[in-house]
Scaffold this active site. Structure first.
Site, PDB file in Angstrom:
ATOM      1  N   ARG A 107       0.885  -1.178   0.000  1.00  0.00           N
ATOM      2  CA  ARG A 107       0.000   0.000   0.000  1.00  0.00           C
ATOM      3  C   ARG A 107       0.914   1.216   0.000  1.00  0.00           C
ATOM      4  O   ARG A 107       1.736   1.387   0.904  1.00  0.00           O
ATOM      5  CB  ARG A 107      -0.892   0.012   1.244  1.00  0.00           C
ATOM      6  CG  ARG A 107      -1.536   1.371   1.478  1.00  0.00           C
ATOM      7  CD  ARG A 107      -2.615   1.363   2.518  1.00  0.00           C
ATOM      8  NE  ARG A 107      -3.801   0.691   2.007  1.00  0.00           N
ATOM      9  CZ  ARG A 107      -4.994   0.733   2.598  1.00  0.00           C
ATOM     10  NH1 ARG A 107      -5.156   1.402   3.723  1.00  0.00           N
ATOM     11  NH2 ARG A 107      -6.031   0.113   2.082  1.00  0.00           N
ATOM     12  N   HIS A 134      -7.631   1.056  -6.142  1.00  0.00           N
ATOM     13  CA  HIS A 134      -7.736   0.142  -4.990  1.00  0.00           C
ATOM     14  C   HIS A 134      -8.441  -1.141  -5.464  1.00  0.00           C
ATOM     15  O   HIS A 134      -9.579  -1.428  -5.096  1.00  0.00           O
ATOM     16  CB  HIS A 134      -8.539   0.820  -3.876  1.00  0.00           C
ATOM     17  CG  HIS A 134      -8.429   0.151  -2.539  1.00  0.00           C
ATOM     18  ND1 HIS A 134      -7.609  -0.929  -2.286  1.00  0.00           N
ATOM     19  CD2 HIS A 134      -9.064   0.415  -1.354  1.00  0.00           C
ATOM     20  CE1 HIS A 134      -7.735  -1.290  -1.012  1.00  0.00           C
ATOM     21  NE2 HIS A 134      -8.616  -0.495  -0.426  1.00  0.00           N
ATOM     22  N   GLN A 137     -10.197  -3.862  -3.071  1.00  0.00           N
ATOM     23  CA  GLN A 137     -11.485  -3.428  -2.525  1.00  0.00           C
ATOM     24  C   GLN A 137     -12.617  -3.778  -3.485  1.00  0.00           C
ATOM     25  O   GLN A 137     -13.665  -4.271  -3.082  1.00  0.00           O
ATOM     26  CB  GLN A 137     -11.458  -1.906  -2.280  1.00  0.00           C
ATOM     27  CG  GLN A 137     -12.763  -1.371  -1.757  1.00  0.00           C
ATOM     28  CD  GLN A 137     -13.079  -1.908  -0.357  1.00  0.00           C
ATOM     29  OE1 GLN A 137     -12.228  -1.839   0.519  1.00  0.00           O
ATOM     30  NE2 GLN A 137     -14.260  -2.449  -0.162  1.00  0.00           N
ATOM     31  N   ASP A 225     -17.454   7.109  -0.752  1.00  0.00           N
ATOM     32  CA  ASP A 225     -16.212   6.929   0.009  1.00  0.00           C
ATOM     33  C   ASP A 225     -15.918   8.277   0.666  1.00  0.00           C
ATOM     34  O   ASP A 225     -16.563   9.293   0.364  1.00  0.00           O
ATOM     35  CB  ASP A 225     -15.082   6.499  -0.954  1.00  0.00           C
ATOM     36  CG  ASP A 225     -13.774   6.175  -0.237  1.00  0.00           C
ATOM     37  OD1 ASP A 225     -13.780   6.004   1.003  1.00  0.00           O
ATOM     38  OD2 ASP A 225     -12.724   6.098  -0.917  1.00  0.00           O
ATOM     39  N   CYS A 266     -16.272   1.477   1.191  1.00  0.00           N
ATOM     40  CA  CYS A 266     -15.100   0.642   1.478  1.00  0.00           C
ATOM     41  C   CYS A 266     -14.673   0.723   2.936  1.00  0.00           C
ATOM     42  O   CYS A 266     -13.986  -0.165   3.424  1.00  0.00           O
ATOM     43  CB  CYS A 266     -13.951   1.029   0.558  1.00  0.00           C
ATOM     44  SG  CYS A 266     -13.356   2.712   0.817  1.00  0.00           S
ATOM     45  N   ARG A 294     -13.239  -8.741   1.889  1.00  0.00           N
ATOM     46  CA  ARG A 294     -11.835  -8.431   1.574  1.00  0.00           C
ATOM     47  C   ARG A 294     -10.993  -9.680   1.818  1.00  0.00           C
ATOM     48  O   ARG A 294     -10.109 -10.015   1.028  1.00  0.00           O
ATOM     49  CB  ARG A 294     -11.322  -7.283   2.471  1.00  0.00           C
ATOM     50  CG  ARG A 294     -11.964  -5.928   2.220  1.00  0.00           C
ATOM     51  CD  ARG A 294     -11.584  -5.367   0.876  1.00  0.00           C
ATOM     52  NE  ARG A 294     -10.143  -5.235   0.721  1.00  0.00           N
ATOM     53  CZ  ARG A 294      -9.418  -4.213   1.194  1.00  0.00           C
ATOM     54  NH1 ARG A 294     -10.000  -3.225   1.841  1.00  0.00           N
ATOM     55  NH2 ARG A 294      -8.112  -4.162   0.992  1.00  0.00           N
TER      56      ARG A 294
HETATM   57  N1   CP Z   1     -11.082  -0.248   2.826  1.00  0.00           N
HETATM   58  C1   CP Z   1      -9.803  -0.298   3.196  1.00  0.00           C
HETATM   59  O1   CP Z   1      -8.893  -0.522   2.399  1.00  0.00           O
HETATM   60  O2   CP Z   1      -9.604  -0.113   4.539  1.00  0.00           O
HETATM   61  P1   CP Z   1      -8.231   0.102   5.297  1.00  0.00           P
HETATM   62  O3   CP Z   1      -7.690   1.448   4.907  1.00  0.00           O
HETATM   63  O4   CP Z   1      -8.582   0.021   6.745  1.00  0.00           O
HETATM   64  O5   CP Z   1      -7.267  -0.985   4.877  1.00  0.00           O
HETATM   65  N1  NVA Z   2     -10.110   6.731  -0.762  1.00  0.00           N
HETATM   66  C1  NVA Z   2      -9.621   6.285   0.522  1.00  0.00           C
HETATM   67  C2  NVA Z   2      -9.780   4.808   0.647  1.00  0.00           C
HETATM   68  C3  NVA Z   2      -9.352   4.228   1.964  1.00  0.00           C
HETATM   69  C4  NVA Z   2      -9.492   2.741   2.027  1.00  0.00           C
HETATM   70  C5  NVA Z   2      -8.179   6.698   0.678  1.00  0.00           C
HETATM   71  O1  NVA Z   2      -7.397   6.544  -0.266  1.00  0.00           O
HETATM   72  O2  NVA Z   2      -7.835   7.205   1.749  1.00  0.00           O
END
Ligand code: CP
Ligand code: NVA
Length: 308
Positions: A107, A134, A137, A225, A266, A294
């Protein structure tokens, strides 16, 4: 060896195979304690590195648990504490990690970091979120929709709010899984045009409708989101809230979708900003199924990456 970098760059039949495999794995362990190993232990003797350059609850816990259920082992690494955060190149890090582990999940911020990791690693790399997409997700989201409503192909999915990274993967998946997609939000926060073009090139409808009420008419699924993503500067918070307020998913807006329309997010959510608590906790919300899925979807992704 396959890396899972994005939904639009992964073969359609392989994506479908992963959803079906996730479904089978979920069904096979129904009712068992979470730590029970899967019968076939497909990741036995495999070591998986989980690298986080941004915070995470779901991605971190679901990947870690998924590897363990499949009989493998994990090391969870924070980007800041690695030499990666202190000047070592991505390419060198990728080559070094490839000597220690069988699979890398990362990530990160820039998509370029993910792509460089995948280019120089000699083991598969999984995208656990970048500023741009992502995909894990949305694999869970497709699985969740189908679990509740059957095939997603031909359905209408509406995204209300910020055209962000999760939204981009949702648009890619429209093309790959064959559903129609409508974005509603302010023009300054539109999703990237390439994603919409990709979906259209696969033969689905992918459109922008500024009026949220018109957008959700006939929707089978409404998604939103956070209005401020992890890569967005905090200084933009107030401006974004002002621009996005009219796109909040609330009971009134859901009332214009199909009566059986599902609601997804998400998570993490900012209750009563992008979505009201009433919708999040209402009968059409499947947000916690998404979170659970997930786990199952990513187990299928990891098996596909390793060919096991
Ligand atoms: N939805 C998601 O990716 O959550 P986290 O940021 O908690 O991993
Ligand atoms: N759009 C959000 C998703 C988190 C899972 C971010 O990138 O922070």
């Amino acid at each position: 060896m396959n890396s899972f970098l994005d939904i639009h760059t992964t073969d359609k039949a392989d994506l479908r195979g992963m959803i079906d495999s996730a479904r089978r794995m979920k069904d096979a362990r129904a009712g068992q304690p979470k730590g029970t190993p899967d019968a076939d232990l497909p990741l036995k003797n495999r070591m998986v590195a989980l690298i986080f350059e941004k915070p995470s609850t779901r991605t971190r816990v679901s990947f870690d648990l998924g590897v363990r259920q499949m009989g493998g082992q994990t090391m969870v690494l924070s980007g800041k504490e690695m030499q990666l955060g202190h000047g070592e190149t991505i390419a060198d890090t990728a080559r070094v990690l490839s000597r220690y582990v069988d699979l890398i999940m990362i990530r990160t911020f820039e998509e370029a970091t993910l792509l460089e990791m995948a280019e120089y690693a000699s083991v598969p790399v999984i995208n656990g979120l970048t500023n741009r997409t992502h995909p894990c997700q949305i694999m869970a989201d497709v699985m969740t929709f189908e679990e509740h409503r059957g095939p997603i192909a031909g359905k209408k999915v509406v995204w209300s709010g910020d055209g962000n990274n999760v939204c981009a993967s949702m648009i890619h998946a429209a093309g790959q899984f064959g559903y129609d997609f409508t974005f509603t939000g302010p023009p300054t926060l539109d999703p990237e045009a390439e994603a919409l073009e990709f979906a259209r090139a696969q033969g689905v409808r992918a459109v922008i409708e500024r009026d949220p009420v018109k957008a959700v008419e006939g929707a089978d699924l409404v998604v939103t989101d956070t209005w401020v993503s992890m890569h967005d500067p905090q200084s933009a918070r107030e401006r974004r809230h002002n621009q996005l307020r009219g796109y909040q998913v609330n009971g009134e807006l859901m009332g214009h979708a199909r009566p059986d329309a599902l609601f997804m997010h998400c998570l993490p959510a900012h209750r009563d900003d992008e979505v009201t608590s009433a919708v999040m906790d209402g009968p059409n919300s499947v947000i916690f199924d998404e979170a659970e899925n997930r786990l199952h979807a990513q187990k299928a992704v990891m098996r596909w990456c390793l060919g096991v």
